[in-house]
Structures are given as structure tokens and as C-alpha cells.
Design an enzyme around this catalytic site. Structure first.
Site, PDB file in Angstrom:
ATOM      1  N   ASN A  29       0.832  -1.212   0.000  1.00  0.00           N
ATOM      2  CA  ASN A  29       0.000   0.000   0.000  1.00  0.00           C
ATOM      3  C   ASN A  29       0.863   1.257   0.000  1.00  0.00           C
ATOM      4  O   ASN A  29       1.847   1.328   0.729  1.00  0.00           O
ATOM      5  CB  ASN A  29      -0.876   0.040   1.259  1.00  0.00           C
ATOM      6  CG  ASN A  29      -1.975  -0.991   1.230  1.00  0.00           C
ATOM      7  OD1 ASN A  29      -1.710  -2.177   1.056  1.00  0.00           O
ATOM      8  ND2 ASN A  29      -3.202  -0.549   1.384  1.00  0.00           N
ATOM      9  N   GLU A  79      -2.983  -0.431  -4.356  1.00  0.00           N
ATOM     10  CA  GLU A  79      -2.302  -1.607  -3.821  1.00  0.00           C
ATOM     11  C   GLU A  79      -1.585  -2.340  -4.943  1.00  0.00           C
ATOM     12  O   GLU A  79      -2.209  -2.770  -5.905  1.00  0.00           O
ATOM     13  CB  GLU A  79      -3.314  -2.542  -3.171  1.00  0.00           C
ATOM     14  CG  GLU A  79      -4.071  -1.867  -2.046  1.00  0.00           C
ATOM     15  CD  GLU A  79      -4.728  -2.872  -1.121  1.00  0.00           C
ATOM     16  OE1 GLU A  79      -4.203  -3.986  -0.986  1.00  0.00           O
ATOM     17  OE2 GLU A  79      -5.777  -2.525  -0.561  1.00  0.00           O
ATOM     18  N   TYR A  91       8.220  -2.694   3.910  1.00  0.00           N
ATOM     19  CA  TYR A  91       7.559  -1.546   4.546  1.00  0.00           C
ATOM     20  C   TYR A  91       8.585  -0.443   4.781  1.00  0.00           C
ATOM     21  O   TYR A  91       9.736  -0.721   5.145  1.00  0.00           O
ATOM     22  CB  TYR A  91       6.962  -1.945   5.899  1.00  0.00           C
ATOM     23  CG  TYR A  91       5.789  -2.887   5.803  1.00  0.00           C
ATOM     24  CD1 TYR A  91       4.571  -2.454   5.282  1.00  0.00           C
ATOM     25  CD2 TYR A  91       5.894  -4.210   6.234  1.00  0.00           C
ATOM     26  CE1 TYR A  91       3.481  -3.315   5.197  1.00  0.00           C
ATOM     27  CE2 TYR A  91       4.814  -5.084   6.161  1.00  0.00           C
ATOM     28  CZ  TYR A  91       3.611  -4.627   5.638  1.00  0.00           C
ATOM     29  OH  TYR A  91       2.550  -5.475   5.551  1.00  0.00           O
ATOM     30  N   ARG A 104      -9.199  -4.356 -15.973  1.00  0.00           N
ATOM     31  CA  ARG A 104     -10.638  -4.563 -15.738  1.00  0.00           C
ATOM     32  C   ARG A 104     -11.115  -3.722 -14.559  1.00  0.00           C
ATOM     33  O   ARG A 104     -10.294  -3.254 -13.756  1.00  0.00           O
ATOM     34  CB  ARG A 104     -10.919  -6.039 -15.443  1.00  0.00           C
ATOM     35  CG  ARG A 104     -10.205  -6.553 -14.197  1.00  0.00           C
ATOM     36  CD  ARG A 104     -10.665  -7.932 -13.779  1.00  0.00           C
ATOM     37  NE  ARG A 104      -9.885  -8.471 -12.686  1.00  0.00           N
ATOM     38  CZ  ARG A 104     -10.137  -8.280 -11.399  1.00  0.00           C
ATOM     39  NH1 ARG A 104     -11.140  -7.514 -11.013  1.00  0.00           N
ATOM     40  NH2 ARG A 104      -9.373  -8.834 -10.477  1.00  0.00           N
TER      41      ARG A 104
HETATM   42  P1  ADP Z   1      -0.717  -4.974   4.247  1.00  0.00           P
HETATM   43  O1  ADP Z   1      -2.121  -5.130   4.674  1.00  0.00           O
HETATM   44  O2  ADP Z   1       0.147  -4.316   5.275  1.00  0.00           O
HETATM   45  O3  ADP Z   1      -0.617  -4.305   2.902  1.00  0.00           O
HETATM   46  P2  ADP Z   1      -0.120  -7.483   2.911  1.00  0.00           P
HETATM   47  O4  ADP Z   1      -0.491  -8.808   3.433  1.00  0.00           O
HETATM   48  O5  ADP Z   1      -0.918  -6.975   1.728  1.00  0.00           O
HETATM   49  O6  ADP Z   1      -0.156  -6.460   4.111  1.00  0.00           O
HETATM   50  O7  ADP Z   1       1.415  -7.550   2.533  1.00  0.00           O
HETATM   51  C1  ADP Z   1       1.982  -6.478   1.853  1.00  0.00           C
HETATM   52  C2  ADP Z   1       3.437  -6.280   2.203  1.00  0.00           C
HETATM   53  O8  ADP Z   1       4.183  -7.461   1.863  1.00  0.00           O
HETATM   54  C3  ADP Z   1       4.058  -5.151   1.404  1.00  0.00           C
HETATM   55  O9  ADP Z   1       3.916  -3.905   2.065  1.00  0.00           O
HETATM   56  C4  ADP Z   1       5.518  -5.576   1.304  1.00  0.00           C
HETATM   57  O10 ADP Z   1       6.261  -5.051   2.388  1.00  0.00           O
HETATM   58  C5  ADP Z   1       5.467  -7.094   1.404  1.00  0.00           C
HETATM   59  N1  ADP Z   1       5.674  -7.799   0.128  1.00  0.00           N
HETATM   60  C6  ADP Z   1       6.524  -8.868  -0.030  1.00  0.00           C
HETATM   61  N2  ADP Z   1       6.501  -9.319  -1.289  1.00  0.00           N
HETATM   62  C7  ADP Z   1       5.614  -8.546  -1.968  1.00  0.00           C
HETATM   63  C8  ADP Z   1       5.184  -8.537  -3.328  1.00  0.00           C
HETATM   64  N3  ADP Z   1       5.652  -9.419  -4.239  1.00  0.00           N
HETATM   65  N4  ADP Z   1       4.280  -7.591  -3.716  1.00  0.00           N
HETATM   66  C9  ADP Z   1       3.805  -6.712  -2.799  1.00  0.00           C
HETATM   67  N5  ADP Z   1       4.179  -6.658  -1.510  1.00  0.00           N
HETATM   68  C10 ADP Z   1       5.075  -7.581  -1.069  1.00  0.00           C
HETATM   69 MG    MG Z   2      -1.781  -5.009   1.255  1.00  0.00          MG
END
Ligand code: ADP
Ligand code: MG
Length: 164
Positions: A29, A79, A91, A104
């Protein structure tokens, strides 16, 4: 679609954990300040493009631009699922993306159900991979925007560039 390609850059913050960990599809995000700079008339839905974290390699990505149910849909969210397996979370790091094409409209978890939503996202990922191999889309990977992201010192957490 107008507004494309759209370049943006900013810090990765925690989302709501909704959907992605549950669906097995991680989505990074952006901070609100990045989302607020989106053109007002950009369509919500799923986009594909290129992404890089800090000054790392440039990968294919899919991005959902949606209305955030946690704020009664009053706020948009962006996202990004980077099509790459990272060793760890990123992060607090700077994500640079270019939105290249539109796939889409949004479909909600509630309306589709879990399995259909996972299938739809995997379909989006395959479409993104294919489309981004087209020469006109590959060239955006070489855009100065990404070179600049590697060389500039990231003093501000949300430097934004629009267009060329
Ligand atoms: P959140 O609700 O905090 O966004 P997510 O479960 O969606 O949690 O996980 C997102 C986090 O995972 C990202 O902020 C990043 O730090 C990490 N991440 C690791 N690999 C990926 C990827 N291939 N694409 C996106 N985020 C990833
Ligand atoms: Mg997320």
C-alpha cells in the site's frame, strides 16, 4: 485509456491486512499522499505496469486502484502486487511504479467469493506478464523515471513524477 502511462513513487505503509494475506497475494500500500495525487478521473480497477523497490530491479506488477471500504469508500487506495518473490517485507521503503495499461474494473471479495477472486487475480497476473512483453510496454521499463529513482537521494518520502 487517458492518464496512462502514470508514474508515481512513494513510501510503502501498512495496509489493513484484509484480503492479501488471506488470499495469499501480497499488496503493497502507498501512503495517502501518493493516492491523493491520482488524477480525479482515473478509473478504479486493475492496472498492470512496472515497479521497483528502492533502487532494486524493475519487475512486472499489477495494481488495484479501489475505493477503501475502511473509510466508507470515501478514500481511494492503491495496492501493488509486484510479480516477484522478495526475501522480506519492504515496509518503509520507496516503491516506484508506472501504470501502463488497464485490465478490468474492480470486483469485490463479497460479490465474488474467495476462490473466484483468487482466480481473477491470477488471471490478471498472467495478462500483465503477457502485455508487458509487448515492445511498446517493455520500453517503459527503461524509462528515466526508474533510473532517477536509483540515483536520487530519497530525502522526501513521496517524490512524485507524472508523465515524462
Ligand atoms: P498490508 O495489509 O500491510 O498491505 P499485505 O499482506 O498486503 O499487508 O502484505 C503487503 C506487504 O508485503 C508489502 O507492504 C511488502 O512489504 C510485502 N511484500 C513482499 N513481497 C511482496 C510482493 N511481491 N508484492 C507486494 N508486496 C510484497
Ligand atoms: Mg496489502
Amino acid at each position: 485509456m487517458k492518464n496512462l502511462p502514470y508514474f508515481c513513487r512513494g513510501e510503502v505503509v501498512r495496509g489493513f491486512g484484509r484480503g492479501s494475506k488471506e488470499l495469499g497475494i501480497l499488496t503493497a500500500n502507498f501512503t495517502d499522499s501518493v493516492v491523493e495525487l491520482l488524477p480525479g478521473d482515473i478509473s478504479t480497477g486493475i492496472y498492470y505496469g512496472w515497479a521497483c523497490v528502492d533502487n532494486g530491479d524493475i519487475h512486472k506488477m499489477v495494481m488495484s486502484i479501489g475505493c477503501n471500504p475502511y473509510y466508507n469508500n470515501a478514500k481511494k487506495s492503491m495496492e501493488t502486487h509486484v510479480i516477484h518473490t522478495f526475501k522480506e517485507d519492504f515496509y518503509g521503503q520507496i516503491l516506484s511504479v508506472v501504470l501502463v495499461g488497464y485490465i478490468r474494473p474492480e470486483r469485490s471479495y463479497d460479490s465474488l467469493g474467495k476462490n473466484a477472486l483468487i482466480a481473477a487475480i491470477n488471471h490478471d497476473i498472467e495478462e500483465a506478464k503477457r502485455k508487458l512483453d509487448l515492445p511498446e510496454h517493455r520500453k517503459l521499463k527503461k524509462d528515466n523515471f526508474f533510473i532517477a529513482s536509483a540515483s536520487s537521494s530519497m530525502t522526501s518520502s513521496n517524490k512524485i513524477t507524472k508523465g515524462h
